[in-house]
Design an enzyme around this catalytic site. Structure first.
Site, mmCIF file in Angstrom:
data_model
loop_
_atom_site.group_PDB
_atom_site.id
_atom_site.type_symbol
_atom_site.label_atom_id
_atom_site.label_comp_id
_atom_site.label_asym_id
_atom_site.label_seq_id
_atom_site.Cartn_x
_atom_site.Cartn_y
_atom_site.Cartn_z
ATOM 1 C CB VAL A 66 -0.953 0.042 1.215
ATOM 2 C CG1 VAL A 66 -1.972 -1.080 1.141
ATOM 3 C CG2 VAL A 66 -0.178 -0.012 2.524
ATOM 4 C CB SER A 67 0.428 4.493 -1.537
ATOM 5 O OG SER A 67 0.440 3.891 -2.807
ATOM 6 C CB SER A 68 -0.296 6.426 2.734
ATOM 7 O OG SER A 68 -1.663 6.084 2.836
ATOM 8 C CG ASP A 166 -2.382 2.875 -3.879
ATOM 9 O OD1 ASP A 166 -2.289 3.360 -2.742
ATOM 10 O OD2 ASP A 166 -2.104 1.705 -4.157
#
Length: 206
Positions: A66-68, A166
């Site tokens: 995942v991005s964050s 994302d």
């Protein structure tokens, strides 16, 4: 048995010239053994490590990203999907996960994954969605997998539920990098541009 081959055979398998192999020896990149007559001999395990790992003995790796930090719940969901899917297939597997943008090619997990593939330890790669690997460049990873005879399994080929979130994070990263190059990371112009973009992204997600 780990067969020994001549410099010509090694060069042919690698698709390079014997001269290049000699340069690699001088630089310490690939050191051959020597016969009693001082002839170079290369072990197949040096040239083609993947040929010494039977398909069923090579790893199955599952990869989640995942991005964050705000998406940690989704990361756990990805892991659960991968674990359940691999278990249903009867595969013994290792799970690698990353927390970072799909534009970041230097994530620790991704680097480990690519290294394992390149040295021939992987027989199968399992991901939930194509863009869990990279936002742009996943096809390159798939090409490497094909060359290394790694089966790629994409559990869900439909739209990723985190796609918009994302993508917003990745767009911000692109603009941050390029605006810093254009205006300098601490310039007022750069800050104003980033603030405007962030506001637009937040409004689009509201």
């Amino acid at each position: 048995m780990d067969k020994l081959i001549t410099i010509s055979e090694a060069a042919e398998r690698l698709g390079i010239s014997p001269t290049t192999l000699r340069r690699w020896e001088e630089s310490g990149k690939l050191i051959p053994e020597r016969t009693q007559g001082n002839q170079r001999r290369y072990r197949l395990s040096q040239i083609e490590p993947a040929t010494h790992l039977r398909k069923q003995d090579r790893k199955t790796l599952a990869y989640a990203r995942v991005s964050s930090h705000d998406q940690k719940d989704d990361l756990e969901r990805q892991k659960q999907v991968l674990e359940l899917y691999c278990a249903q297939q009867g595969w013994t597997f290792e799970l690698i996960s990353d927390l970072g943008s799909g534009m970041n090619y230097y994530k620790k997990g991704l680097k480990r994954l690519l290294n394992e593939i390149l040295i021939g330890n992987v027989g199968r790669l399992v991901i939930t969605h194509k863009d869990r690997l990279l936002r742009f460049g996943a096809e390159l990873v798939f090409s490497i997998c094909e060359a290394k005879q790694v089966e790629v399994v994409i559990v869900n080929k439909g739209e990723d539920t985190t796609f918009e979130e994302d993508l917003a994070i990745d767009v911000l990263e692109i603009i941050t990098v390029f605006s810093a190059r254009l205006y300098g990371s601490r310039s007022r112009k750069n800050k104003k541009l980033l603030d405007g973009v962030k506001k637009a992204v937040e409004e689009s997600q509201a």
